[in-house]
Design a protein around this motif. Structure first.
Motif, PDB file in Angstrom:
ATOM      1  N   HIS A   6      33.655  31.694 -16.714  1.00  0.00           N
ATOM      2  CA  HIS A   6      34.426  30.628 -16.461  1.00  0.00           C
ATOM      3  C   HIS A   6      35.895  30.733 -15.683  1.00  0.00           C
ATOM      4  O   HIS A   6      36.376  30.115 -14.984  1.00  0.00           O
ATOM      5  N   LEU A  13      32.112  23.626 -15.475  1.00  0.00           N
ATOM      6  CA  LEU A  13      32.232  22.598 -16.205  1.00  0.00           C
ATOM      7  C   LEU A  13      31.433  23.038 -17.549  1.00  0.00           C
ATOM      8  O   LEU A  13      32.145  23.215 -18.752  1.00  0.00           O
ATOM      9  N   ARG A  39      30.741  20.925 -12.193  1.00  0.00           N
ATOM     10  CA  ARG A  39      31.568  19.649 -12.131  1.00  0.00           C
ATOM     11  C   ARG A  39      31.042  18.637 -11.103  1.00  0.00           C
ATOM     12  O   ARG A  39      30.850  19.242  -9.797  1.00  0.00           O
ATOM     13  N   ASP A  74      34.084  22.958 -20.277  1.00  0.00           N
ATOM     14  CA  ASP A  74      35.711  22.949 -19.923  1.00  0.00           C
ATOM     15  C   ASP A  74      36.282  24.041 -20.436  1.00  0.00           C
ATOM     16  O   ASP A  74      37.784  24.000 -20.840  1.00  0.00           O
ATOM     17  N   GLN A 164      32.900  13.535 -20.141  1.00  0.00           N
ATOM     18  CA  GLN A 164      33.055  14.633 -19.102  1.00  0.00           C
ATOM     19  C   GLN A 164      31.494  14.971 -18.555  1.00  0.00           C
ATOM     20  O   GLN A 164      31.534  15.268 -17.612  1.00  0.00           O
ATOM     21  N   THR A 197      29.463  14.481 -14.101  1.00  0.00           N
ATOM     22  CA  THR A 197      28.124  15.624 -14.041  1.00  0.00           C
ATOM     23  C   THR A 197      27.211  15.033 -15.098  1.00  0.00           C
ATOM     24  O   THR A 197      27.270  14.527 -16.117  1.00  0.00           O
TER      25      THR A 197
END
Length: 369
Positions: A6, A13, A39, A74, A164, A197
């Motif tokens: 990440h 994401l 994302r 995230d 999200q 997403t």
């Protein structure tokens, strides 16, 4: 499968790292899963029953916890975070609507859980209902709606708090074929419009190919291939993916010669065909080749050779409207079929048992040693 940490990229994401899941302490339903979800993408988890795809989704939603490994949203570790604290919308196959609440109250429920009330909540409910073209149905009850309308309400409820991430578990499974296909187009259009997403679970390969940006094909708790839909269909990594995604014909034989990106497959009965090896290929190894029915052509035996050829017998003709499926039999092989456009000259007057000549470009025959 290699995956990007990440910290290296901002377009990731969701990150699964070394995730495992067992219910009985011995049998792993999900094995060492490494997966990055980007994302704004529409990612589908596809596979047969028991392949681990739904368990993967339920761990992301928070209804199941991983036995090992890490799941991050995230950058935030989710392993022990309860579902309502994850900022994730969820759509279930059975809709899971409250029958005693109106449509507007159902859609507004996630807002009330998050402490959003009054005019702000009403505005968000109307906006969410508008997204799914149900803004005039707010005062009705779920029992007064069709299955397709209930599914739209379930989708609006998942979108109302602007999550999200939106997760969908076989959401169109209960709808009839025509409505399901219509909803597939609508879902894809909504995804483009919102830029959210979406992670979607299905066992329906056509649904996956229709809607997704990328598809992760699961089998026995492992991702067999993760790729954009075009690559998944045209260049499957293994025989499972080749057989599970779309239609494919298989030919069993032995590699006669292999050089660079080409090889020759010797079939029982003496015929030889050219193809493209997938993975290590050496002369003398047993192999199974796979080719899509639409990549094979029915030709007249005396036509100029323009590819690899295969001789067999007609075993039947099935009418499909815009094309016919010509079933073909070959010595010591499973029956295969070819999609032949109506009006193809070589198709005229073919009867069961007649000899047939099939031709294809060697690059479309993938040989798995």
């Amino acid at each position: 499968m290699s995956a990007v940490p990440h910290s290296v990229t901002d377009d990731v994401l969701v990150s699964f790292r070394g995730v495992k899941k067992t219910y009985d302490g011995s049998h792993l339903v999900v094995k060492q899963l490494d997966l990055d979800i980007r994302r704004g993408e529409f990612l589908t988890l596809l596979g047969p029953s028991g392949s681990g795809k739904t368990t993967c989704l339920m761990m992301l939603a928070g209804f199941e916890f991983p036995t090992g490994g890490e799941i991050r949203l995230d950058g935030r570790l989710l392993n022990r975070v309860p579902p309502h604290q994850r900022n994730i919308g969820m759509v279930f196959q059975n809709y899971a609507l409250f029958p005693h609440l109106t449509v507007a109250q159902n859609v507004g429920y996630p807002l009330s859980v998050r402490g959003i009330k009054g005019s702000a909540a009403e505005r968000q409910v109307l906006e969410a209902l508008g997204m799914v073209h149900m803004d005039k149905f707010g005062k009705r009850y779920p029992g007064q709606l069709s299955g397709g309308q209930q599914q739209r309400i379930a989708l609006a409820r998942a979108l109302v708090f602007k999550p999200q991430l939106v997760l969908m578990d076989e959401p169109l499974g209960a709808l009839d074929k025509q409505l399901r296909e219509h909803m597939q187009i609508e879902l894809k259009a909504l995804h483009r419009q919102l830029g959210m997403t979406f992670v979607y679970v299905t066992h329906d390969q056509n649904e996956a190919l229709t809607m997704s940006d990328r598809v992760a094909v699961f089998d026995q708790g492992v991702i067999q291939q993760l790729a954009p839909v075009g690559a998944l269909y045209e260049t499957p990594d293994n025989l499972f993916v080749a057989g599970f995604i779309g239609d494919s014909n298989q030919l069993r034989g032995q590699i006669a010669t292999a050089q660079g990106e080409g090889c020759v497959l010797a079939l029982p009965g003496g015929q030889q065909v050219q193809g493209r090896p997938v993975g290590p290929a050496a002369a003398g190894r047993a192999a199974t080749a796979s080719i899509r029915p639409e990549r094979m052509r029915l030709v007249a035996p005396d036509a100029p050779v323009a590819g690899s050829r295969l001789q067999g017998q007609a075993a039947g003709v099935i009418y499909f409207g815009d094309h016919v499926r010509l079933q073909c039999a070959f010595e010591q092989q499973a029956q295969c079929f070819v999609k032949v456009p109506l009006g193809t000259p070589a198709l005229a007057r073919i009867a069961t048992g007649d000899p047939v000549t099939l031709e294809f470009d060697p690059e479309h025959l993938r040989v798995y040693a």
